[in-house]
Design a protein around this motif. Structure first.
Motif, PDB file in Angstrom:
ATOM      1  N   LEU A  60     -36.544 148.372  42.010  1.00 52.92           N
ATOM      2  CA  LEU A  60     -35.438 147.450  42.306  1.00 52.92           C
ATOM      3  C   LEU A  60     -34.243 148.201  42.890  1.00 52.92           C
ATOM      4  O   LEU A  60     -33.590 147.722  43.828  1.00 52.92           O
ATOM      5  CB  LEU A  60     -35.019 146.704  41.038  1.00 52.92           C
ATOM      6  CG  LEU A  60     -35.941 145.583  40.575  1.00 52.92           C
ATOM      7  CD1 LEU A  60     -35.527 145.081  39.203  1.00 52.92           C
ATOM      8  CD2 LEU A  60     -35.927 144.430  41.576  1.00 52.92           C
ATOM      9  N   LEU A  61     -33.955 149.361  42.344  1.00 58.88           N
ATOM     10  CA  LEU A  61     -32.841 150.161  42.856  1.00 58.88           C
ATOM     11  C   LEU A  61     -33.068 150.570  44.309  1.00 58.88           C
ATOM     12  O   LEU A  61     -32.132 150.617  45.108  1.00 58.88           O
ATOM     13  CB  LEU A  61     -32.644 151.409  41.980  1.00 58.88           C
ATOM     14  CG  LEU A  61     -32.006 151.167  40.608  1.00 58.88           C
ATOM     15  CD1 LEU A  61     -32.137 152.407  39.738  1.00 58.88           C
ATOM     16  CD2 LEU A  61     -30.537 150.778  40.764  1.00 58.88           C
ATOM     17  N   GLU A  62     -34.302 150.847  44.646  1.00 57.68           N
ATOM     18  CA  GLU A  62     -34.617 151.196  46.038  1.00 57.68           C
ATOM     19  C   GLU A  62     -34.492 149.975  46.947  1.00 57.68           C
ATOM     20  O   GLU A  62     -33.996 150.065  48.077  1.00 57.68           O
ATOM     21  CB  GLU A  62     -36.032 151.769  46.129  1.00 57.68           C
ATOM     22  CG  GLU A  62     -36.234 153.098  45.434  1.00 57.68           C
ATOM     23  CD  GLU A  62     -35.528 154.249  46.138  1.00 57.68           C
ATOM     24  OE1 GLU A  62     -35.080 154.067  47.297  1.00 57.68           O
ATOM     25  OE2 GLU A  62     -35.415 155.330  45.528  1.00 57.68           O
ATOM     26  N   LEU A  63     -34.923 148.824  46.455  1.00 63.87           N
ATOM     27  CA  LEU A  63     -34.940 147.615  47.287  1.00 63.87           C
ATOM     28  C   LEU A  63     -33.544 147.093  47.617  1.00 63.87           C
ATOM     29  O   LEU A  63     -33.361 146.429  48.641  1.00 63.87           O
ATOM     30  CB  LEU A  63     -35.739 146.512  46.587  1.00 63.87           C
ATOM     31  CG  LEU A  63     -37.252 146.738  46.475  1.00 63.87           C
ATOM     32  CD1 LEU A  63     -37.894 145.646  45.632  1.00 63.87           C
ATOM     33  CD2 LEU A  63     -37.896 146.789  47.862  1.00 63.87           C
ATOM     34  N   ILE A  64     -32.554 147.360  46.782  1.00 67.11           N
ATOM     35  CA  ILE A  64     -31.217 146.825  47.053  1.00 67.11           C
ATOM     36  C   ILE A  64     -30.340 147.807  47.827  1.00 67.11           C
ATOM     37  O   ILE A  64     -29.175 147.520  48.088  1.00 67.11           O
ATOM     38  CB  ILE A  64     -30.502 146.396  45.754  1.00 67.11           C
ATOM     39  CG1 ILE A  64     -30.263 147.583  44.826  1.00 67.11           C
ATOM     40  CG2 ILE A  64     -31.289 145.309  45.051  1.00 67.11           C
ATOM     41  CD1 ILE A  64     -29.431 147.230  43.608  1.00 67.11           C
ATOM     42  N   GLN A  65     -30.916 148.937  48.209  1.00 67.24           N
ATOM     43  CA  GLN A  65     -30.160 149.879  49.035  1.00 67.24           C
ATOM     44  C   GLN A  65     -30.201 149.450  50.493  1.00 67.24           C
ATOM     45  O   GLN A  65     -31.124 148.755  50.933  1.00 67.24           O
ATOM     46  CB  GLN A  65     -30.719 151.292  48.885  1.00 67.24           C
ATOM     47  CG  GLN A  65     -30.522 151.893  47.505  1.00 67.24           C
ATOM     48  CD  GLN A  65     -31.079 153.300  47.403  1.00 67.24           C
ATOM     49  OE1 GLN A  65     -31.081 154.065  48.365  1.00 67.24           O
ATOM     50  NE2 GLN A  65     -31.570 153.655  46.211  1.00 67.24           N
ATOM     51  N   ASP A  66     -29.225 149.889  51.254  1.00 66.92           N
ATOM     52  CA  ASP A  66     -29.154 149.555  52.677  1.00 66.92           C
ATOM     53  C   ASP A  66     -29.733 150.673  53.533  1.00 66.92           C
ATOM     54  O   ASP A  66     -29.765 151.845  53.129  1.00 66.92           O
ATOM     55  CB  ASP A  66     -27.693 149.318  53.093  1.00 66.92           C
ATOM     56  CG  ASP A  66     -27.114 148.075  52.431  1.00 66.92           C
ATOM     57  OD1 ASP A  66     -27.894 147.164  52.106  1.00 66.92           O
ATOM     58  OD2 ASP A  66     -25.885 148.029  52.240  1.00 66.92           O
ATOM     59  N   LYS A  67     -30.203 150.288  54.701  1.00 62.56           N
ATOM     60  CA  LYS A  67     -30.673 151.232  55.712  1.00 62.56           C
ATOM     61  C   LYS A  67     -31.750 152.177  55.198  1.00 62.56           C
ATOM     62  O   LYS A  67     -31.765 153.378  55.505  1.00 62.56           O
ATOM     63  CB  LYS A  67     -29.485 152.048  56.255  1.00 62.56           C
ATOM     64  CG  LYS A  67     -28.417 151.179  56.916  1.00 62.56           C
ATOM     65  CD  LYS A  67     -27.252 152.010  57.422  1.00 62.56           C
ATOM     66  CE  LYS A  67     -26.199 151.139  58.071  1.00 62.56           C
ATOM     67  NZ  LYS A  67     -25.032 151.912  58.551  1.00 62.56           N
ATOM     68  N   ASN A  68     -32.653 151.644  54.393  1.00 59.79           N
ATOM     69  CA  ASN A  68     -33.760 152.464  53.890  1.00 59.79           C
ATOM     70  C   ASN A  68     -35.102 151.801  54.154  1.00 59.79           C
ATOM     71  O   ASN A  68     -36.075 152.044  53.443  1.00 59.79           O
ATOM     72  CB  ASN A  68     -33.583 152.746  52.391  1.00 59.79           C
ATOM     73  CG  ASN A  68     -33.681 151.488  51.541  1.00 59.79           C
ATOM     74  OD1 ASN A  68     -33.510 150.380  52.050  1.00 59.79           O
ATOM     75  ND2 ASN A  68     -33.968 151.659  50.259  1.00 59.79           N
ATOM     76  N   ASP A  69     -35.162 150.932  55.154  1.00 54.59           N
ATOM     77  CA  ASP A  69     -36.393 150.191  55.447  1.00 54.59           C
ATOM     78  C   ASP A  69     -37.567 151.119  55.739  1.00 54.59           C
ATOM     79  O   ASP A  69     -38.697 150.877  55.286  1.00 54.59           O
ATOM     80  CB  ASP A  69     -36.168 149.250  56.633  1.00 54.59           C
ATOM     81  CG  ASP A  69     -35.196 148.129  56.301  1.00 54.59           C
ATOM     82  OD1 ASP A  69     -34.835 148.000  55.113  1.00 54.59           O
ATOM     83  OD2 ASP A  69     -34.803 147.378  57.214  1.00 54.59           O
ATOM     84  N   GLU A  70     -37.294 152.163  56.486  1.00 52.11           N
ATOM     85  CA  GLU A  70     -38.365 153.096  56.836  1.00 52.11           C
ATOM     86  C   GLU A  70     -38.894 153.801  55.588  1.00 52.11           C
ATOM     87  O   GLU A  70     -40.112 153.983  55.419  1.00 52.11           O
ATOM     88  CB  GLU A  70     -37.851 154.132  57.838  1.00 52.11           C
ATOM     89  CG  GLU A  70     -38.921 155.093  58.334  1.00 52.11           C
ATOM     90  CD  GLU A  70     -38.397 156.045  59.390  1.00 52.11           C
ATOM     91  OE1 GLU A  70     -39.029 157.102  59.597  1.00 52.11           O
ATOM     92  OE2 GLU A  70     -37.350 155.734  60.014  1.00 52.11           O
ATOM     93  N   TYR A  71     -37.983 154.164  54.697  1.00 48.26           N
ATOM     94  CA  TYR A  71     -38.371 154.834  53.450  1.00 48.26           C
ATOM     95  C   TYR A  71     -39.209 153.901  52.577  1.00 48.26           C
ATOM     96  O   TYR A  71     -40.191 154.330  51.963  1.00 48.26           O
ATOM     97  CB  TYR A  71     -37.118 155.280  52.699  1.00 48.26           C
ATOM     98  CG  TYR A  71     -37.391 156.027  51.418  1.00 48.26           C
ATOM     99  CD1 TYR A  71     -37.969 157.296  51.430  1.00 48.26           C
ATOM    100  CD2 TYR A  71     -37.081 155.454  50.185  1.00 48.26           C
ATOM    101  CE1 TYR A  71     -38.219 157.976  50.254  1.00 48.26           C
ATOM    102  CE2 TYR A  71     -37.330 156.126  49.002  1.00 48.26           C
ATOM    103  CZ  TYR A  71     -37.891 157.388  49.037  1.00 48.26           C
ATOM    104  OH  TYR A  71     -38.150 158.061  47.869  1.00 48.26           O
ATOM    105  N   ILE A  72     -38.858 152.634  52.544  1.00 49.88           N
ATOM    106  CA  ILE A  72     -39.614 151.654  51.760  1.00 49.88           C
ATOM    107  C   ILE A  72     -41.023 151.491  52.325  1.00 49.88           C
ATOM    108  O   ILE A  72     -42.008 151.441  51.579  1.00 49.88           O
ATOM    109  CB  ILE A  72     -38.888 150.294  51.744  1.00 49.88           C
ATOM    110  CG1 ILE A  72     -37.593 150.399  50.928  1.00 49.88           C
ATOM    111  CG2 ILE A  72     -39.783 149.207  51.151  1.00 49.88           C
ATOM    112  CD1 ILE A  72     -36.763 149.140  50.940  1.00 49.88           C
ATOM    113  N   GLN A  73     -41.128 151.409  53.644  1.00 51.95           N
ATOM    114  CA  GLN A  73     -42.443 151.263  54.271  1.00 51.95           C
ATOM    115  C   GLN A  73     -43.337 152.460  53.967  1.00 51.95           C
ATOM    116  O   GLN A  73     -44.549 152.321  53.766  1.00 51.95           O
ATOM    117  CB  GLN A  73     -42.280 151.098  55.791  1.00 51.95           C
ATOM    118  CG  GLN A  73     -41.683 149.782  56.222  1.00 51.95           C
ATOM    119  CD  GLN A  73     -42.574 148.598  55.909  1.00 51.95           C
ATOM    120  OE1 GLN A  73     -43.791 148.733  55.766  1.00 51.95           O
ATOM    121  NE2 GLN A  73     -41.976 147.416  55.787  1.00 51.95           N
TER     122      GLN A  73
END
Length: 392
Positions: free
Chosen positions: A19-32
């Motif tokens: 959840l902490l990762e998902l609510i961060q900004d500008k981290n779409d590439e890291y999430i993928q």
């Protein structure tokens, strides 16, 4: 913020870390890059409970929708979507009432500042659907309290407490709640930003630095940027940051431009330095957002300790006033004591002896005898503890 301090996240569950990762900004590439690892062996029911408790489900829903992984159960997205849509309607509903109340108070010479709600959601996110709010918090002058209450009662609101002791408007209390049974809207009238003995600006000072939101057609006034940053930081600190939404608000605020000299001056004047330090450390470490280098950390050692202590509230999903796990109330009292600057600690201890609504519930007295709650408070406290032990 340059610091070698690291929070101990040993006992933070995987669901909360995701959840902490998902609510961060500008981290779409890291999430993928990491989604396949994150979404394996995850307790989705617990994940949803955490998202709901921390009031971050609108952001989580939109981010998961973008991720589009086959590992995300369809019912999880459907549940989040339903709550997201419900919240959007709720925020629109609150927005309309916020504008009406602002106009009502203004036309009746009640100066008001909206503390949270849609006006802050729009200011921080540019989209009211991205933040949740359950009520409207309005700061007024204490001298306007009776007038404001009368106006709300005429609009169909009712005081949520059947009776209000004369001590409720003194000492520890700092707001009164009203509820509209038809509109299903709750309004909290504040005459202080925080409970006594926390230092805080006067209404006149806040009024001088107020802003006018361009979100509504009728003027809605709210706190200036620097005041809002300090208010949200102290509010979150008082409650142990048990909702991640508050940290996300700070995360959004730090993307704005401030008068940094004013921030430093105000946090020093009102002795908020350790709470501001705690706030910035939590946002930095949990949401990977660094504060501007011109915001000074004046109490690093104490702030670090407070940041680590706040993890208990975040991890346990525990409201600071509900005993959801053993000895939480005692823990919270000690935590609040650490929050207080040295000059206010004695006053804080004295407030613990101030009568509360629990005393009235234990032994109802007519208003002209309310002064007796002071000498009776120790005995009423012992009685409540005794009854509780007997019931166990």
């Amino acid at each position: 913020m340059n610091t070698k301090f690291e929070l101990d996240l040993t006992f933070i569950p995987k669901e909360l870390k995701v959840l902490l990762e998902l609510i961060q900004d500008k981290n779409d590439e890291y999430i993928q890059e990491n989604k396949d690892e994150w979404f394996i062996d995850i307790d989705w029911d617990y994940f949803l409970k955490l998202a709901m408790h921390h009031r971050i489900y609108p952001l989580v829903y939109l981010k998961l929708k973008e991720v589009g992984s086959d590992l995300i159960p369809s019912q999880v997205l459907q549940t989040l979507q339903a709550h997201y849509q419900k919240n959007t309607f709720q925020m629109l509903h609150l927005s309309g009432e916020m504008e009406r109340i602002s106009e009502l108070f203004t036309k009746n010479q009640v100066c008001s500042l909206f503390l949270k709600g849609p006006v802050v959601a729009y200011d921080l996110y540019d989209d009211i659907s991205l933040r949740t709010s359950k009520d409207l918090d309005i700061l007024i002058q204490k001298s306007d309290l009776e007038n404001a209450e009368e106006l709300l009662l005429k609009q169909g609101y009712t005081n949520t407490k059947e009776t209000t002791t004369q001590n409720d408007k003194k000492g520890r209390n700092y707001h009164i709640s009203y509820f509209h049974p038809y509109k299903k809207i709750e309004i909290e009238l504040h005459w202080r930003l925080h409970p006594y003995p926390i230092n805080q600006p006067t209404f006149e000072e806040l009024w001088e630095r107020k802003r006018n939101s361009n979100f509504t057609s009728y003027p809605v006034l709210f706190l200036g940027k620097e005041d809002l940053l300090l208010y949200l930081s102290v509010h979150g600190a008082r409650h142990g940051w048990f909702r991640l939404r508050w940290l996300k608000d700070i995360d959004q605020m730090l993307k704005q431009q401030f008068n940094y000299k004013k921030v430093n001056s105000l946090q020093k004047k009102y002795q908020y330095s350790h709470m501001i330090g705690q706030t910035l450390m939590l946002v930095n470490y949990l949401l990977n957002t660094k504060a501007h280098k011109e915001i000074k950390l004046l109490s690093r050692r104490r702030s670090k300790k407070l940041a680590q202590l706040a993890l208990l509230y975040i991890r346990k999903r525990a409201h600071s006033h509900i005993n959801e796990f053993k000895n939480l109330n005692n823990y919270h009292t000690r935590y609040l004591f650490l929050l207080m600057p040295t000059s206010r600690k004695i006053l804080f201890i004295l407030t613990l002896f101030y009568p509360s609504s629990k005393d009235e519930q234990t032994l109802p007295l007519p208003s002209y005898l309310h002064f007796l709650y002071f000498p009776l408070r120790p005995f009423l406290w012992i009685w409540r503890k005794t009854v509780k032990l007997v019931q166990l």
